[in-house]
Design a protein around this motif. Structure first.
Motif, mmCIF file in Angstrom:
data_model
loop_
_atom_site.group_PDB
_atom_site.id
_atom_site.type_symbol
_atom_site.label_atom_id
_atom_site.label_comp_id
_atom_site.label_asym_id
_atom_site.label_seq_id
_atom_site.Cartn_x
_atom_site.Cartn_y
_atom_site.Cartn_z
ATOM 1 N N LEU A 113 0.852 -1.183 0.000
ATOM 2 C CA LEU A 113 0.000 0.000 0.000
ATOM 3 C C LEU A 113 0.892 1.238 0.000
ATOM 4 C CD1 LEU A 113 -2.744 1.423 0.261
ATOM 5 C CD2 LEU A 113 -2.558 1.152 2.741
ATOM 6 N N HIS A 114 0.890 1.964 -1.115
ATOM 7 C CA HIS A 114 1.576 3.248 -1.197
ATOM 8 C C HIS A 114 0.581 4.346 -0.829
ATOM 9 C CE1 HIS A 114 4.839 1.212 -3.232
ATOM 10 N NE2 HIS A 114 4.094 0.908 -4.277
ATOM 11 N N LEU A 140 4.178 3.593 -10.258
ATOM 12 C CA LEU A 140 4.886 2.448 -9.690
ATOM 13 C C LEU A 140 3.891 1.343 -9.362
ATOM 14 C CD1 LEU A 140 7.318 0.984 -8.401
ATOM 15 C CD2 LEU A 140 6.910 2.350 -6.330
ATOM 16 N N ALA A 141 2.770 1.711 -8.754
ATOM 17 C CA ALA A 141 1.756 0.709 -8.407
ATOM 18 C C ALA A 141 1.194 0.039 -9.653
ATOM 19 C CB ALA A 141 0.634 1.360 -7.603
ATOM 20 N N ARG A 142 0.982 0.808 -10.701
ATOM 21 C CA ARG A 142 0.472 0.215 -11.941
ATOM 22 C C ARG A 142 1.455 -0.821 -12.498
ATOM 23 N NH1 ARG A 142 -0.710 5.902 -12.900
ATOM 24 N NH2 ARG A 142 -2.965 6.282 -12.697
ATOM 25 N N ALA A 143 2.735 -0.441 -12.497
ATOM 26 C CA ALA A 143 3.747 -1.362 -13.027
ATOM 27 C C ALA A 143 3.879 -2.600 -12.151
ATOM 28 C CB ALA A 143 5.092 -0.641 -13.141
ATOM 29 N N GLN A 144 3.895 -2.400 -10.827
ATOM 30 C CA GLN A 144 3.991 -3.536 -9.911
ATOM 31 C C GLN A 144 2.813 -4.482 -10.075
ATOM 32 O OE1 GLN A 144 4.845 -0.782 -6.287
ATOM 33 N NE2 GLN A 144 5.158 -2.887 -5.649
ATOM 34 N N ASP A 217 -7.691 -4.820 -6.920
ATOM 35 C CA ASP A 217 -8.340 -4.967 -8.228
ATOM 36 C C ASP A 217 -7.986 -3.787 -9.134
ATOM 37 O OD1 ASP A 217 -9.440 -7.269 -7.309
ATOM 38 O OD2 ASP A 217 -11.531 -6.596 -7.352
ATOM 39 N N GLN A 218 -7.868 -2.607 -8.539
ATOM 40 C CA GLN A 218 -7.420 -1.415 -9.248
ATOM 41 C C GLN A 218 -6.172 -0.893 -8.545
ATOM 42 O OE1 GLN A 218 -8.702 -0.321 -12.098
ATOM 43 N NE2 GLN A 218 -10.262 -1.946 -12.039
ATOM 44 N N PRO A 219 -5.068 -0.682 -9.261
ATOM 45 C CA PRO A 219 -3.818 -0.324 -8.589
ATOM 46 C C PRO A 219 -3.755 1.112 -8.075
ATOM 47 C CG PRO A 219 -3.487 -0.406 -10.951
ATOM 48 C CD PRO A 219 -4.869 -0.920 -10.702
ATOM 49 N N VAL A 220 -4.654 1.977 -8.519
ATOM 50 C CA VAL A 220 -4.689 3.373 -8.063
ATOM 51 C C VAL A 220 -6.086 3.638 -7.506
ATOM 52 C CG1 VAL A 220 -4.510 5.790 -8.732
ATOM 53 C CG2 VAL A 220 -2.924 4.112 -9.688
#
Length: 226
Positions: A113-114, A140-144, A217-220
């Protein structure tokens, strides 16, 4: 968040600039996240001390950030900009890599969790460094998330905006010179209108989002998402 996570069966480790007396169950390390390499090495060693089946879930929360004085980028000193990027982006990047390497072989579910910001999704004058690192956390979260989706038991990853919170950052923004910070009145109105969450209330919202069954489910995301 650390205090609210102190529940039976939980192991809580905090990394912070200072380590005041902690309640039972909370381990705290004083550290300088602008020099993350020794912190990362210590964290890797600490995580290696647990058996792969020890935890049902293991979560890394990246919450650290530095706020430069509200003023245009060209008027901000170089040392402040370097420190802001190191603490707000370099440290989360490195510590997340260490965490994911450790939990890759664990049987439990890993989660990252960022803590991002609405300012990672829209620009604001005189806050360029903060906007930049928070936008970087979102991507970063999207790529991870794409990487972890390729793994059988990949970690769930979210970069989350926590809403507006009554912290020292808000005090700093309200006290800025109007000539340096065009949006100062907006932050004065947030305070006078009672629209700031307390740190305790904001923490509860963040942890409730972390506990959602659709986490990852959604990175952002945003705590105000339905």
């Amino acid at each position: 968040m650390a205090l609210q996570l102190l529940q039976p069966g939980h192991t809580v480790l905090g990394l912070s600039r200072q380590a005041p007396a902690a309640p039972p169950g909370l381990e705290q390390w004083p550290c300088d996240l602008s020099h993350v390499e020794p912190v990362a090495a210590r964290l890797a060693q600490w995580l290696a001390g647990f058996a792969p089946s020890h935890f049902a879930t293991a979560t890394l929360i990246n919450n650290a950030a530095l706020v430069t004085e509200p003023r245009p980028l060209a008027d901000t000193d170089t040392a402040s900009l370097v420190a802001a990027v190191r603490v707000g982006l370099e440290a989360p990047l490195v510590l997340t890599a260490v965490f994911l390497r450790a939990v890759r072989s664990w049987s439990g579910q890993g989660r990252v969790l960022h803590i991002s910001s609405g300012l990672g999704r829209r620009g604001m004058a005189s806050a360029a460094a903060y906007c930049a690192v928070k936008a970087a956390l979102d991507n970063l979260a999207r790529a991870q998330a794409l990487e972890e989706a390729q793994r059988a038991n990949g970690a769930k990853v979210v970069s989350l905006a926590p809403g507006v919170i009554d912290t020292d950052m808000q005090v700093q923004l309200r006290g800025a010179a109007a000539a340096d910070f065009p949006d100062r009145d907006t932050f004065l109105q947030l305070k006078s209108g009672g629209r700031l969450d307390s740190p305790e209330a904001a923490s509860a919202k963040v942890l409730a989002y972390l506990a959602r069954p659709d986490f990852g489910d959604q990175p952002v995301g945003d705590v105000r998402d339905a």
